[in-house]
Design a protein around this motif. Structure first.
Motif, mmCIF file in Angstrom:
data_model
loop_
_atom_site.group_PDB
_atom_site.id
_atom_site.type_symbol
_atom_site.label_atom_id
_atom_site.label_comp_id
_atom_site.label_asym_id
_atom_site.label_seq_id
_atom_site.Cartn_x
_atom_site.Cartn_y
_atom_site.Cartn_z
ATOM 1 N N GLU A 1 -39.791 63.938 112.714
ATOM 2 C CA GLU A 1 -38.617 63.218 112.241
ATOM 3 C C GLU A 1 -38.402 61.982 113.102
ATOM 4 O OE1 GLU A 1 -33.873 64.181 111.313
ATOM 5 O OE2 GLU A 1 -35.265 65.763 111.956
ATOM 6 N N VAL A 2 -38.093 60.869 112.461
ATOM 7 C CA VAL A 2 -37.792 59.628 113.171
ATOM 8 C C VAL A 2 -36.506 59.043 112.596
ATOM 9 C CG1 VAL A 2 -40.192 59.136 113.722
ATOM 10 C CG2 VAL A 2 -39.211 58.253 111.595
ATOM 11 N N GLY A 3 -35.805 58.273 113.421
ATOM 12 C CA GLY A 3 -34.564 57.659 112.963
ATOM 13 C C GLY A 3 -34.173 56.487 113.830
ATOM 14 N N ASN A 4 -33.062 55.869 113.488
ATOM 15 C CA ASN A 4 -32.567 54.774 114.311
ATOM 16 C C ASN A 4 -32.134 55.295 115.672
ATOM 17 O OD1 ASN A 4 -30.376 56.125 113.118
ATOM 18 N ND2 ASN A 4 -29.115 54.280 113.020
ATOM 19 N N TYR A 5 -31.839 54.413 116.570
ATOM 20 C CA TYR A 5 -31.567 54.736 117.978
ATOM 21 C C TYR A 5 -32.755 55.474 118.614
ATOM 22 C CZ TYR A 5 -26.768 53.479 116.792
ATOM 23 O OH TYR A 5 -25.649 52.812 116.362
ATOM 24 N N THR B 1 -45.367 72.866 99.787
ATOM 25 C CA THR B 1 -46.294 72.736 100.905
ATOM 26 C C THR B 1 -45.879 71.595 101.812
ATOM 27 O OG1 THR B 1 -48.084 73.574 99.513
ATOM 28 C CG2 THR B 1 -48.710 72.429 101.553
ATOM 29 N N TRP B 2 -45.445 70.495 101.221
ATOM 30 C CA TRP B 2 -44.964 69.362 102.010
ATOM 31 C C TRP B 2 -43.650 68.844 101.438
ATOM 32 C CZ3 TRP B 2 -44.216 64.916 99.324
ATOM 33 C CH2 TRP B 2 -44.934 64.739 98.135
ATOM 34 N N LEU B 3 -42.832 68.298 102.307
ATOM 35 C CA LEU B 3 -41.517 67.761 101.942
ATOM 36 C C LEU B 3 -41.290 66.468 102.711
ATOM 37 C CD1 LEU B 3 -39.386 71.014 102.420
ATOM 38 C CD2 LEU B 3 -40.103 70.081 100.227
ATOM 39 N N VAL B 4 -40.623 65.538 102.057
ATOM 40 C CA VAL B 4 -40.202 64.284 102.694
ATOM 41 C C VAL B 4 -38.705 64.115 102.435
ATOM 42 C CG1 VAL B 4 -40.493 61.788 102.844
ATOM 43 C CG2 VAL B 4 -42.472 63.240 102.340
ATOM 44 N N THR B 5 -37.921 63.958 103.486
ATOM 45 C CA THR B 5 -36.469 63.827 103.366
ATOM 46 C C THR B 5 -36.005 62.551 104.034
ATOM 47 O OG1 THR B 5 -36.163 66.234 103.409
ATOM 48 C CG2 THR B 5 -34.228 64.873 103.880
ATOM 49 N N ALA B 6 -35.239 61.755 103.310
ATOM 50 C CA ALA B 6 -34.582 60.572 103.867
ATOM 51 C C ALA B 6 -33.080 60.826 103.854
ATOM 52 C CB ALA B 6 -34.917 59.329 103.050
ATOM 53 N N LYS C 1 -37.732 62.509 107.578
ATOM 54 C CA LYS C 1 -38.312 63.740 108.089
ATOM 55 C C LYS C 1 -39.465 64.183 107.199
ATOM 56 C CE LYS C 1 -37.249 68.489 109.445
ATOM 57 N NZ LYS C 1 -36.265 69.578 109.454
ATOM 58 N N LEU C 2 -40.562 64.611 107.824
ATOM 59 C CA LEU C 2 -41.731 65.128 107.127
ATOM 60 C C LEU C 2 -41.921 66.585 107.528
ATOM 61 C CD1 LEU C 2 -44.227 62.169 107.806
ATOM 62 C CD2 LEU C 2 -42.671 62.448 105.875
ATOM 63 N N ASP C 3 -42.097 67.465 106.543
ATOM 64 C CA ASP C 3 -42.333 68.887 106.787
ATOM 65 C C ASP C 3 -43.627 69.304 106.113
ATOM 66 O OD1 ASP C 3 -39.845 69.926 108.153
ATOM 67 O OD2 ASP C 3 -38.950 69.048 106.363
#
Length: 808
Positions: A169-173, A761-766, A803-805
């Motif tokens: 997971e990556v984000g601002n700050y 199997t895979w998920l992408v969440t914004a 976030k990538l799962d």
């Protein structure tokens, strides 16, 4: 609550609502799935459990983006969270001093904890479910659960097959999270689960002096769980975990303007003499560091800015182990739960909140009682920028043991009973250090030979230790008097013993030849609490309950309060009599679930916190209010509007008030009449009537709404979520003084979108949290009587992340 639509694995969400596709009369029918909780230490259907409870399973936690205490609070009726404090229905931790206790019990796999660090350990990576129980849990939970309890139930190893997940997971700050979890069988009887997490976030606060960023987040976490199916009837589970956090903590968020006028001698008309040392407000033992400052508080212009000389830090470490052994007889289950934990915490920050380059603390500009400038008498020191730090350390080692026997009769009567033991050994230390020798020379001038001043630059020092031991025995029985009606009766005996002491030093306080004062106190308390209730199923989908229960919080000490005597600030136990009725029901063929509760509390000796000024030192003091009452209503709704659209919402109204209670408001006295030279004013000499005032940190209204939409597109599953949360205004002190204590209402908008493969199997969440980017006050202290400024805890700014799962 839960917002998962069980059409595809991705679409699952909030714990009270999973969409099922089932054939009825030849047609597909939508309905909400049954949710199982263990709030009563048995597995029960959430909608047939006679407790006001909110439940969040691991999928709900993920789908709602619940990562910390604030996220949990905004989705739970009557729950409020502030730094190191958790409150339910207005009852929480009033005092952080050693010797005091929280009012809401926190339990990790049944093991009690007084600290709140589990909220920030790992974004709840290895947590299977969170249950928030509202109201006194004085029978089955007991220890200081007078306001309620929060249960964290861990995920258990998979004994059937190997599975796991990795996520990034990556984000601002500069927010980054890397996590992994793997579980599976090691032998035909032994299975294991390993969870790893590392989280980092850059600072939310900027130092204008050097560009450094503060208010960071950092946490490394690892847990290992082993589960052994020793026989067909006997299962043993061991979980060990380690958490380590080192970061630049925030400087206190000072939300008020600086008091920059020079403090000249104040002639007090009521005592007929000067009431202060020049440069110090009357009654204080340290100078206001912002007098003469050549600029305004940068946080007034931008709440995220500070200007200081010292880099704040914080370290937080915990090691813990939990062992659970369960044995099933034909008609009974015997369960042992043992827990051990070692917790270490330390912090330091720039306590003066200023920097030398902008300081105007110049003794040439402050008169020594009209004779000459102070600099003519203090050794020639003129400009003396304050450089004050505040090191704090806390360490604790705890252990607990619980033996529980429950029946599994195929009859109308069943019971659960147990024995409980808890022990903690804690130490705490706090210092205020002034590193500017010119300031210390000025204090020495004022002290002369009659008051103590440290040669080691100490303004205040306190060290304390406490040993707490608790025993309990409890039992509760259920009697199904008919197929639809059940009576529950329970009783618990609790014994608490505290043995502690401290050593304190405060500048200007006590005998200069022997300025360190030692306090010792040992005391014990005992109480019988109970519960009597009845619940009734009106029909298959409609359930009502009512009960009367008592709650108890043990007495306590307020260690490390500076004084010239050996007496320790002590409070008596807090007692609560609670009445509650509730309704839980399903409508429209179980497409709508509604849970409501109404409660009324009658308190005796409610433990409250206020702030006195003792020897010039602002001190949090502990006392009992004579009596108090509270009442409220709560509701939780889950509605499956269409096959793809779900609505969930929560609401609570809480009305709290003190009964016959009065107390002197020492802080308001010091900030007002005493600072103006009128120490004989009624505000300083007569108790303030607090009858009818609200409890601290008890907002009247809290509400949340989540709208979730699921669909399929391009052979992928999609989910979109929009959330709104609202918290009404509240007071931070029982004195309810708008100028000092009122916290404004605030709200928050969030949004999330997830896409994933049909097999999950895979998920992408914004996601975006706090869309409007408002930083609102969630908790604030009363103004400092030394500097007349106010510090607060704030909500996070807008957070944006991806976030990538990957699941295997």
């Amino acid at each position: 609550m839960s917002i998962k639509m069980k059409m595809k694995p991705l679409a699952q969400s909030v714990a009270v609502a999973t969409l099922l596709m089932s054939g009825v009369a030849g047609a597909e029918q939508l309905q909400l799935e049954e949710i199982v909780v263990t709030a009563t230490k048995r597995s029960t259907n959430l909608m047939e459990t006679s407790v006001a409870i909110s439940a969040f399973d691991s999928s709900t936690i993920e789908d709602l983006g619940i990562k910390d205490a604030q996220d949990l609070a905004v989705n739970t009726p009557s729950l409020s969270v502030a730094p190191s404090r958790v409150s339910i229905r207005g009852i929480g931790r009033t005092n952080l001093a050693l010797g005091s206790d929280p009012g809401v019990g926190l339990y990790v796999d049944g093991v009690y904890s007084t600290e709140t660090d589990m909220f920030g350990a790992s974004n709840f990576l290895d947590v299977e479910r969170i249950e928030v129980l509202r109201g006194p849990q004085g029978t089955l939970y007991g220890r200081n659960s007078v306001g309620g309890a929060i249960n964290f139930i861990s995920k258990t190893p998979n004994s059937e097959e190997l599975e796991g997940k990795v996520s990034a997971e990556v984000g601002n700050y500069d927010y980054t999270v890397y996590q992994g979890m793997v579980t599976g069988p090691l032998t035909d009887k032994l299975s294991a689960m390993l969870a790893l997490s590392t989280m980092d976030r850059g600072g939310l606060q900027e130092n204008e002096v050097n560009g450094q960023k503060y208010d960071e987040e950092a946490s490394d976490y690892v847990s290992l769980s082993l589960q052994h199916m020793t026989t067909d009837r006997w299962m043993n589970t061991l979980k060990v975990s380690v958490r380590d956090s080192d970061k630049r903590r925030s400087q206190p968020y000072v939300i008020s303007p600086y008091s920059r006028d020079y403090i000249q001698p104040v002639f007090d008309q009521d005592i007929g003499n000067f009431s202060n040392f020049p440069g110090l407000f009357p009654g204080q033992n340290a100078t206001n560091p912002t007098q003469g400052y050549d600029r305004e508080n940068p946080a007034v212009r931008d709440i995220d800015k500070v200007a200081v000389d010292f880099t704040p830090r914080e370290s937080n470490k915990r090691k813990s182990a939990t062992f659970i052994s369960e044995f099933d007889f034909d008609d009974y289950q015997l369960k042992y739960t043992g827990g051990w934990s070692k917790f270490e915490y330390d912090e330091d920050y720039d306590n003066d909140g200023t920097n030398a380059a902008n300081s105007g603390l110049n003794w040439d500009n402050i008169s020594y009682y009209g004779v000459a400038p102070v600099s003519s008498f203090n050794g020639g020191y003129a400009l003396t920028p304050s450089f004050q730090t505040r090191p704090f350390e806390l360490a604790s080692t705890t252990q607990s043991h619980e033996l529980q026997l429950s029946s599994q009769f195929d009859s109308a009567v069943n019971f659960i009973g147990g024995l409980y033991y808890y022990n903690s050994e804690e130490t705490q230390s706090l210092q205020f250090l002034e590193h500017n020798d010119g300031l210390m020379a000025t204090y020495a001038l004022y002290a002369g030979s009659t008051r103590p001043v440290s040669a080691n630059n100490i303004l205040y020092s306190g060290e304390s230790e406490l040993d707490t031991t608790s025993y309990a025995a409890y039992g509760q029985a259920d009697w199904d008097i008919t197929d639809a009606t059940k009576i529950t009766a329970g009783v618990r005996y609790s014994y608490d013993e505290k043995d502690g002491g401290d050593e304190t030093y405060a500048q200007f306080v006590g005998d200069p030849a022997d300025p360190y004062v030692t306090h010792e106190q040992k005391k014990d308390w005992s109480k019988v609490t109970g519960r009597l209730g009845i619940d009734h199923s009106l029909s298959e989908n409609h359930f009502v309950y009512g009960f009367v229960a008592t709650g108890y919080r043990s007495g306590g000490f307020n260690l490390m309060a500076p004084s010239e005597t050996s007496e320790v600030d002590t409070v008596e136990p807090e007692e609560l009599l609670s009445y509650e009725i509730g309704y839980k029901g399903g409508f429209m063929d179980n497409r709508i679930n509604l849970a409501t509760a109404f409660y009324y509390y009658d308190y005796q000796d409610l433990q409250v916190l206020k702030e006195d000024v003792v020897g010039g030192v602002p001190v949090k003091t502990f006392e009992n209010a004579a009596d108090a009452t509270a009442w409220g209503i709560e509701g939780e709704l889950t509605a499956l509007l269409t096959e793809q659209l779900m609505l969930t919402g929560t609401y609570s109204y809480n009305q709290t008030e003190f009964g016959d209670y009065e107390s002197i408001d020492s802080t308001a006295c010091a900030l007002g009449p005493e600072a103006a030279g009128n120490s004989g004013a009624a505000l300083c000499t007569e108790p303030t009537d607090l009858t009818g005032n609200e409890f601290a940190n008890s907002p009247a209204h809290q509400a949340s709404v989540n709208l979730i939409y699921n669909w399929e597109l391009l052979d992928l599953d999609w989910q979109a979520l929009v959330s709104y949360q609202y918290t009404s205004e509240q007071y931070s002190s029982g004195f309810n003084v708008d100028e000092y204590d009122l916290i404004d209402s605030y709200d928050r908008w969030d949004a999330r979108m997830t896409m994933g493969s049909a097999e999950q199997t895979w998920l992408v969440t914004a996601y975006v949290k706090n869309i409007t980017d408002d930083r609102n006050v969630t908790f604030q202290g009363r103004p400092s009587t030394v500097s007349h400024t106010t510090s607060a805890a704030l909500t996070d700014p807008r957070l944006i992340g991806l976030k990538l799962d990957y699941n295997f």
